[in-house]
Design a protein around this motif. Structure first.
Motif, PDB file in Angstrom:
ATOM      1  N   GLY A  37     -55.508  63.055  69.800  1.00 23.58           N
ATOM      2  CA  GLY A  37     -54.405  62.374  70.481  1.00 23.58           C
ATOM      3  C   GLY A  37     -54.797  60.958  70.862  1.00 23.58           C
ATOM      4  N   LEU A  38     -53.905  60.025  70.628  1.00 22.36           N
ATOM      5  CA  LEU A  38     -54.158  58.614  70.965  1.00 22.36           C
ATOM      6  C   LEU A  38     -53.200  58.153  72.059  1.00 22.36           C
ATOM      7  N   VAL A  39     -53.767  57.603  73.118  1.00 23.97           N
ATOM      8  CA  VAL A  39     -52.961  56.885  74.115  1.00 23.97           C
ATOM      9  C   VAL A  39     -52.974  55.415  73.716  1.00 23.97           C
ATOM     10  N   PHE A  40     -51.823  54.908  73.313  1.00 25.72           N
ATOM     11  CA  PHE A  40     -51.734  53.529  72.823  1.00 25.72           C
ATOM     12  C   PHE A  40     -51.974  52.524  73.944  1.00 25.72           C
ATOM     13  N   GLN A  41     -52.441  51.343  73.545  1.00 28.59           N
ATOM     14  CA  GLN A  41     -52.604  50.260  74.513  1.00 28.59           C
ATOM     15  C   GLN A  41     -51.243  49.912  75.143  1.00 28.59           C
ATOM     16  N   ASP A  42     -50.201  49.924  74.327  1.00 29.35           N
ATOM     17  CA  ASP A  42     -48.865  49.570  74.802  1.00 29.35           C
ATOM     18  C   ASP A  42     -48.047  50.841  74.993  1.00 29.35           C
ATOM     19  N   PRO A  43     -47.780  51.241  76.256  1.00 27.20           N
ATOM     20  CA  PRO A  43     -47.083  52.522  76.469  1.00 27.20           C
ATOM     21  C   PRO A  43     -45.670  52.534  75.904  1.00 27.20           C
ATOM     22  N   ASP A  44     -45.069  51.364  75.693  1.00 24.55           N
ATOM     23  CA  ASP A  44     -43.710  51.349  75.132  1.00 24.55           C
ATOM     24  C   ASP A  44     -43.663  51.975  73.743  1.00 24.55           C
ATOM     25  N   ILE A  45     -44.808  51.960  73.040  1.00 22.63           N
ATOM     26  CA  ILE A  45     -44.840  52.581  71.703  1.00 22.63           C
ATOM     27  C   ILE A  45     -44.841  54.104  71.829  1.00 22.63           C
ATOM     28  N   GLN A  46     -45.445  54.589  72.939  1.00 24.78           N
ATOM     29  CA  GLN A  46     -45.654  56.032  73.101  1.00 24.78           C
ATOM     30  C   GLN A  46     -44.412  56.751  73.628  1.00 24.78           C
TER      31      GLN A  46
END
Ligand SMILES: Nc1ncnc2c1ncn2[C@@H]1O[C@H](COP(=O)(O)OP(=O)(O)OP(=O)(O)O)[C@@H](O)[C@H]1O
Ligand SMILES: [Mg+2]
Length: 276
Positions: free
Chosen positions: A95-104
């Motif tokens: 699982g990846l937590v993206f740097q930009d939460p808007d992508i997630q």
């Protein structure tokens, strides 16, 4: 690890050989990456802005395939995962937590985002509820469950994005600057959570600019240089004590000036004056 202290083949989670990644077929984001990461390691990924940390995490998560070189993740060729082959099963484990939460965050409510993975897995409603309550509780955002992600503050979005990955309980967790924009209490809640997950045997790779958290969340540090290659890879204590390396990689900044006698201040990317 086996009793004799030797690793067997199944311990190898990531194996990269001569990996290069180019954006738009020409902009070199990563070059000559040789890397083995084994099950249960906690790794901090350090590097200046634009050095390639986020790109490497996206490669490790099978979002991108290498432009050249070879890359195996959990024994699978990552190019197949990046092409969509059995990708959901892969992302249950990694699982990846993206740097930009808007992508997630893409659902109508925070709860929908956090429940998305467990629902895709076909869990029962009560299992989904338990997973979501736990993940929201870890990030202390149960009160935000019914809110629309786009209405949240930057730090609240970050916490929701982290919860949406935690709810799947992946064995391998990739975190891209997870503490960025978190207030101090929330930052240390997360740092402690990462430490606990590591102690529980998870493989965790965290890209960060915050050197102060590195000894707590990682036992191994990989430094990517501004030439987009691995500059150093070793035990956290040794790398964090190597001032020349940290300055070279633009992880600390030494500013020499002459008020009240010549002396230096050392700055990290996130603190004011620190060290000495
Ligand atoms: N979508 C993109 N298209 C083209 N170039 C990109 C893209 N994303 C990143 N890059 C470039 O690739 C290089 C590596 O970027 P990356 O985002 O991996 O760096 P980073 O180490 O995560 O930086 P930061 O600390 O700022 O998050 C940079 O030169 C960047 O400009
Ligand atoms: Mg980045």
């Amino acid at each position: 690890m086996s009793e004799a202290g030797t690793m067997n083949a199944t311990d190898l989670i990531f194996q990269l050989r001569a990996v290069q990644y180019l954006y738009a077929g020409r902009h070199v984001a990563l070059d000559s990456i040789d890397l083995d990461i084994r099950r249960g390691e906690q790794v901090a990924l350090l590097g200046a802005n634009g050095s390639g940390k986020s790109t490497l995490l996206k490669l490790l998560d099978g979002i991108y395939a290498p432009s050249s070189g070879t890359m195996q993740v959990l024994g699978r060729d990552i190019a197949a995962v990046a092409a969509g082959e059995d990708a959901f099963r892969f992302h249950r484990e990694v699982g990846l937590v993206f740097q930009d939460p808007d992508i997630q965050l893409f659902s109508a409510t925070v709860l929908d985002d956090v429940a998305f993975g467990p629902l895709q897995l076909g869990m029962s409603p009560s299992e989904v509820k338990t997973c979501c309550d736990e993940a929201l509780g870890e990030m202390e955002i149960n009160h935000l469950a019914d809110r629309a992600p786009f209405e949240l503050s930057g730090g609240e979005k970050k916490r929701a994005a982290i919860a949406s990955v935690l709810s799947l309980h992946p064995d391998v967790i990739l975190l891209d600057e997870p503490t960025a924009s978190l207030d101090p209490r929330t930052k240390w809640v997360l740092v402690n959570l990462i430490r606990r997950l590591g102690e529980a045997g998870k493989t965790i790779i965290t890209a960060t600019h915050e050197l102060e958290i590195v000894p707590i969340i990682a036992n191994r540090v990989i430094v990517i240089g501004e030439e987009r290659c691995i500059l150093a890879d070793g035990p956290a204590e040794a790398i964090l004590q190597d001032r020349a390396l940290l300055i070279k990689a633009n992880l600390i900044h030494e500013h020499l000036h002459g008020h009240g006698g010549d002396h230096t201040h050392t700055y990290t990317s996130t603190s004011g004056p620190a060290v000495r």
